[in-house]
Write a protein that holds these residues in place. Structure first.
Motif, PDB file in Angstrom:
ATOM      1  N   VAL A 140       1.590   8.240  24.530  1.00  0.00           N
ATOM      2  CA  VAL A 140       1.233   6.868  24.911  1.00  0.00           C
ATOM      3  C   VAL A 140      -0.285   6.651  24.862  1.00  0.00           C
ATOM      4  CG1 VAL A 140       1.394   5.161  26.774  1.00  0.00           C
ATOM      5  CG2 VAL A 140       3.320   6.627  26.280  1.00  0.00           C
ATOM      6  N   LYS A 141      -1.050   7.717  24.852  1.00  0.00           N
ATOM      7  CA  LYS A 141      -2.514   7.584  24.881  1.00  0.00           C
ATOM      8  C   LYS A 141      -3.076   6.682  23.775  1.00  0.00           C
ATOM      9  CE  LYS A 141      -3.519  11.540  27.643  1.00  0.00           C
ATOM     10  NZ  LYS A 141      -4.387  12.653  27.912  1.00  0.00           N
ATOM     11  N   PRO A 142      -2.584   6.750  22.527  1.00  0.00           N
ATOM     12  CA  PRO A 142      -3.106   5.818  21.522  1.00  0.00           C
ATOM     13  C   PRO A 142      -2.845   4.351  21.874  1.00  0.00           C
ATOM     14  CG  PRO A 142      -1.978   7.624  20.426  1.00  0.00           C
ATOM     15  CD  PRO A 142      -1.705   7.747  21.896  1.00  0.00           C
ATOM     16  N   VAL A 143      -1.749   4.080  22.558  1.00  0.00           N
ATOM     17  CA  VAL A 143      -1.444   2.704  22.971  1.00  0.00           C
ATOM     18  C   VAL A 143      -2.447   2.262  24.026  1.00  0.00           C
ATOM     19  CG1 VAL A 143       0.282   1.189  24.016  1.00  0.00           C
ATOM     20  CG2 VAL A 143       1.001   2.968  22.412  1.00  0.00           C
ATOM     21  N   ILE A 144      -2.716   3.140  24.983  1.00  0.00           N
ATOM     22  CA  ILE A 144      -3.690   2.828  26.030  1.00  0.00           C
ATOM     23  C   ILE A 144      -5.056   2.596  25.406  1.00  0.00           C
ATOM     24  CG2 ILE A 144      -4.893   3.763  28.044  1.00  0.00           C
ATOM     25  CD1 ILE A 144      -2.192   5.285  28.638  1.00  0.00           C
ATOM     26  N   LEU A 145      -5.469   3.469  24.506  1.00  0.00           N
ATOM     27  CA  LEU A 145      -6.763   3.333  23.830  1.00  0.00           C
ATOM     28  C   LEU A 145      -6.833   2.023  23.056  1.00  0.00           C
ATOM     29  CD1 LEU A 145      -9.504   4.509  22.945  1.00  0.00           C
ATOM     30  CD2 LEU A 145      -8.288   5.639  21.073  1.00  0.00           C
ATOM     31  N   PHE A 146      -5.765   1.707  22.321  1.00  0.00           N
ATOM     32  CA  PHE A 146      -5.745   0.463  21.554  1.00  0.00           C
ATOM     33  C   PHE A 146      -5.943  -0.741  22.474  1.00  0.00           C
ATOM     34  CE2 PHE A 146      -3.147  -3.194  20.242  1.00  0.00           C
ATOM     35  CZ  PHE A 146      -3.886  -3.605  19.152  1.00  0.00           C
ATOM     36  N   TRP A 147      -5.169  -0.822  23.554  1.00  0.00           N
ATOM     37  CA  TRP A 147      -5.256  -1.990  24.436  1.00  0.00           C
ATOM     38  C   TRP A 147      -6.589  -2.065  25.165  1.00  0.00           C
ATOM     39  CZ3 TRP A 147      -2.875  -6.209  23.670  1.00  0.00           C
ATOM     40  CH2 TRP A 147      -1.640  -6.200  23.017  1.00  0.00           C
ATOM     41  N   GLN A 148      -7.231  -0.940  25.386  1.00  0.00           N
ATOM     42  CA  GLN A 148      -8.573  -0.957  25.977  1.00  0.00           C
ATOM     43  C   GLN A 148      -9.589  -1.550  25.004  1.00  0.00           C
ATOM     44  OE1 GLN A 148      -8.976   3.201  26.989  1.00  0.00           O
ATOM     45  NE2 GLN A 148      -8.395   2.833  29.116  1.00  0.00           N
ATOM     46  N   GLN A 149      -9.294  -1.452  23.724  1.00  0.00           N
ATOM     47  CA  GLN A 149     -10.218  -1.933  22.699  1.00  0.00           C
ATOM     48  C   GLN A 149      -9.953  -3.381  22.286  1.00  0.00           C
ATOM     49  OE1 GLN A 149      -9.487   0.945  19.657  1.00  0.00           O
ATOM     50  NE2 GLN A 149     -11.003   2.377  20.461  1.00  0.00           N
ATOM     51  N   VAL A 150      -8.822  -3.962  22.691  1.00  0.00           N
ATOM     52  CA  VAL A 150      -8.461  -5.299  22.227  1.00  0.00           C
ATOM     53  C   VAL A 150      -9.485  -6.346  22.666  1.00  0.00           C
ATOM     54  CG1 VAL A 150      -6.760  -7.160  22.469  1.00  0.00           C
ATOM     55  CG2 VAL A 150      -6.000  -4.844  21.950  1.00  0.00           C
ATOM     56  N   GLU A 151      -9.782  -6.425  23.950  1.00  0.00           N
ATOM     57  CA  GLU A 151     -10.700  -7.470  24.428  1.00  0.00           C
ATOM     58  C   GLU A 151     -12.095  -7.344  23.808  1.00  0.00           C
ATOM     59  OE1 GLU A 151     -12.194  -9.656  28.508  1.00  0.00           O
ATOM     60  OE2 GLU A 151     -11.279  -7.685  28.653  1.00  0.00           O
ATOM     61  N   PRO A 152     -12.701  -6.139  23.808  1.00  0.00           N
ATOM     62  CA  PRO A 152     -14.014  -6.032  23.152  1.00  0.00           C
ATOM     63  C   PRO A 152     -13.977  -6.415  21.666  1.00  0.00           C
ATOM     64  CG  PRO A 152     -13.602  -4.093  24.487  1.00  0.00           C
ATOM     65  CD  PRO A 152     -12.335  -4.892  24.469  1.00  0.00           C
ATOM     66  N   MET A 153     -12.899  -6.032  20.958  1.00  0.00           N
ATOM     67  CA  MET A 153     -12.805  -6.369  19.536  1.00  0.00           C
ATOM     68  C   MET A 153     -12.623  -7.864  19.357  1.00  0.00           C
ATOM     69  SD  MET A 153     -13.023  -5.714  16.373  1.00  0.00           S
ATOM     70  CE  MET A 153     -13.272  -3.967  16.412  1.00  0.00           C
ATOM     71  N   LEU A 154     -11.818  -8.477  20.192  1.00  0.00           N
ATOM     72  CA  LEU A 154     -11.632  -9.923  20.122  1.00  0.00           C
ATOM     73  C   LEU A 154     -12.972 -10.643  20.317  1.00  0.00           C
ATOM     74  CD1 LEU A 154      -9.779 -12.381  19.902  1.00  0.00           C
ATOM     75  CD2 LEU A 154      -9.350 -12.179  22.360  1.00  0.00           C
ATOM     76  N   LYS A 155     -13.719 -10.237  21.310  1.00  0.00           N
ATOM     77  CA  LYS A 155     -15.037 -10.840  21.561  1.00  0.00           C
ATOM     78  C   LYS A 155     -15.976 -10.608  20.381  1.00  0.00           C
ATOM     79  CE  LYS A 155     -14.781 -10.767  26.572  1.00  0.00           C
ATOM     80  NZ  LYS A 155     -15.293 -10.175  27.813  1.00  0.00           N
ATOM     81  N   ARG A 156     -15.917  -9.416  19.817  1.00  0.00           N
ATOM     82  CA  ARG A 156     -16.781  -9.093  18.668  1.00  0.00           C
ATOM     83  C   ARG A 156     -16.402  -9.945  17.449  1.00  0.00           C
ATOM     84  NH1 ARG A 156     -20.097  -4.713  16.754  1.00  0.00           N
ATOM     85  NH2 ARG A 156     -21.214  -5.803  15.108  1.00  0.00           N
ATOM     86  N   CYS A 157     -15.117 -10.134  17.216  1.00  0.00           N
ATOM     87  CA  CYS A 157     -14.664 -10.957  16.086  1.00  0.00           C
ATOM     88  C   CYS A 157     -15.091 -12.410  16.271  1.00  0.00           C
ATOM     89  CB  CYS A 157     -13.145 -10.871  15.923  1.00  0.00           C
ATOM     90  SG  CYS A 157     -12.574  -9.286  15.271  1.00  0.00           S
ATOM     91  N   ILE A 158     -14.999 -12.919  17.482  1.00  0.00           N
ATOM     92  CA  ILE A 158     -15.436 -14.291  17.763  1.00  0.00           C
ATOM     93  C   ILE A 158     -16.931 -14.416  17.509  1.00  0.00           C
ATOM     94  CG2 ILE A 158     -15.785 -15.986  19.621  1.00  0.00           C
ATOM     95  CD1 ILE A 158     -13.067 -14.959  20.783  1.00  0.00           C
ATOM     96  N   LYS A 159     -17.685 -13.463  17.985  1.00  0.00           N
ATOM     97  CA  LYS A 159     -19.147 -13.460  17.800  1.00  0.00           C
ATOM     98  C   LYS A 159     -19.508 -13.429  16.305  1.00  0.00           C
ATOM     99  CE  LYS A 159     -23.218 -10.790  19.073  1.00  0.00           C
ATOM    100  NZ  LYS A 159     -23.699  -9.574  19.735  1.00  0.00           N
ATOM    101  N   GLU A 160     -18.815 -12.572  15.563  1.00  0.00           N
ATOM    102  CA  GLU A 160     -19.064 -12.483  14.110  1.00  0.00           C
ATOM    103  C   GLU A 160     -18.729 -13.777  13.410  1.00  0.00           C
ATOM    104  OE1 GLU A 160     -20.427 -10.084  12.080  1.00  0.00           O
ATOM    105  OE2 GLU A 160     -20.976  -9.093  13.964  1.00  0.00           O
ATOM    106  N   ARG A 161     -17.616 -14.389  13.774  1.00  0.00           N
ATOM    107  CA  ARG A 161     -17.203 -15.653  13.159  1.00  0.00           C
ATOM    108  C   ARG A 161     -18.223 -16.748  13.477  1.00  0.00           C
ATOM    109  NH1 ARG A 161     -12.172 -17.032  15.530  1.00  0.00           N
ATOM    110  NH2 ARG A 161     -13.360 -18.266  16.985  1.00  0.00           N
ATOM    111  N   GLU A 162     -18.672 -16.801  14.717  1.00  0.00           N
ATOM    112  CA  GLU A 162     -19.656 -17.825  15.109  1.00  0.00           C
ATOM    113  C   GLU A 162     -20.992 -17.619  14.395  1.00  0.00           C
ATOM    114  OE1 GLU A 162     -19.668 -17.457  19.368  1.00  0.00           O
ATOM    115  OE2 GLU A 162     -17.928 -18.792  19.588  1.00  0.00           O
ATOM    116  N   SER A 163     -21.374 -16.378  14.163  1.00  0.00           N
ATOM    117  CA  SER A 163     -22.654 -16.127  13.500  1.00  0.00           C
ATOM    118  C   SER A 163     -22.611 -16.511  12.020  1.00  0.00           C
ATOM    119  CB  SER A 163     -23.035 -14.650  13.649  1.00  0.00           C
ATOM    120  OG  SER A 163     -22.223 -13.820  12.869  1.00  0.00           O
ATOM    121  N   ARG A 164     -21.407 -16.593  11.446  1.00  0.00           N
ATOM    122  CA  ARG A 164     -21.255 -16.981  10.048  1.00  0.00           C
ATOM    123  C   ARG A 164     -21.153 -18.483   9.887  1.00  0.00           C
ATOM    124  NH1 ARG A 164     -16.191 -14.038   8.333  1.00  0.00           N
ATOM    125  NH2 ARG A 164     -16.000 -13.667  10.532  1.00  0.00           N
ATOM    126  N   GLY A 165     -20.768 -19.181  10.934  1.00  0.00           N
ATOM    127  CA  GLY A 165     -20.461 -20.586  10.724  1.00  0.00           C
ATOM    128  C   GLY A 165     -21.245 -21.505  11.549  1.00  0.00           C
TER     129      GLY A 165
END
Length: 121
Positions: A96-121
Motif C-alpha cells: 500500500v505504500k506506493p498508494v500512500i506516497l501517490f496521494w501525498q503527492q497529489v495536492e502539491p502536484m495539483l498546485k504545481r500544475c495550476i502554477k505552471e498553467r497560470e505562468s503560461r497564460g
C-alpha cells in the motif's frame, strides 16, 4: 515549460503507475469493508475468516475470495497457528505504500500544475 517541472511530473506519473494496481484492488467495496474490519480489530494479532464474515456481513466464501486477492497483492498478511489462519494489516510489509506516497503527492502536484498553467497564460 520548466525542466524541473517536467521531471517532477514524470516522477509523479511513475508513482501513479506503481499505485494504480493497488488502487484498483482497493476499489472493490467488499475488499474495502474487509479492510475496515481488519483496521477496526487491529493490534489483536489478526482475525479469522469467520469473525471477518460476522463483522462485514459478507458471505464466508466471498470473504475468503477477497482475502486471497488482498493477500496475493501484498496488501494484508496472514499468520498460521496450527490449522487456524489470522489475517492482519502490517504497514511495514505492505504494498500500500506506493498508494500512500501517490496521494501525498497529489495536492502539491495539483498546485504545481495550476502554477505552471497560470505562468503560461
Amino acid at each position: 515549460m520548466e525542466e524541473n517541472f517536467i521531471l517532477e511530473k514524470k516522477k509523479f506519473i511513475e508513482n501513479y503507475n506503481l499505485a494504480r494496481p493497488i488502487m484498483t484492488i482497493l476499489g472493490d467495496e467488499v475488499r474495502q469493508e474487509i479492510l475496515l474490519t481488519l483496521i477496526e480489530t487491529g493490534g489483536t494479532g489478526g482475525i479469522r475468516v469467520g469473525e471477518i464474515q460476522k463483522r462485514s456481513h459478507v458471505s464466508r466464501s466471498a470473504v475468503s475470495h477477497h482475502l486471497k486477492i488482498l493477500l496475493n497483492a501484498g496488501i494484508i498478511n496472514m499468520r498460521r497457528e496450527g490449522t487456524k489462519n489470522y489475517y492482519y494489516i502490517d504497514f511495514d510489509d505492505s504494498t500500500v505504500k506506493p498508494v500512500i506516497l501517490f496521494w501525498q503527492q497529489v495536492e502539491p502536484m495539483l498546485k504545481r500544475c495550476i502554477k505552471e498553467r497560470e505562468s503560461r497564460g
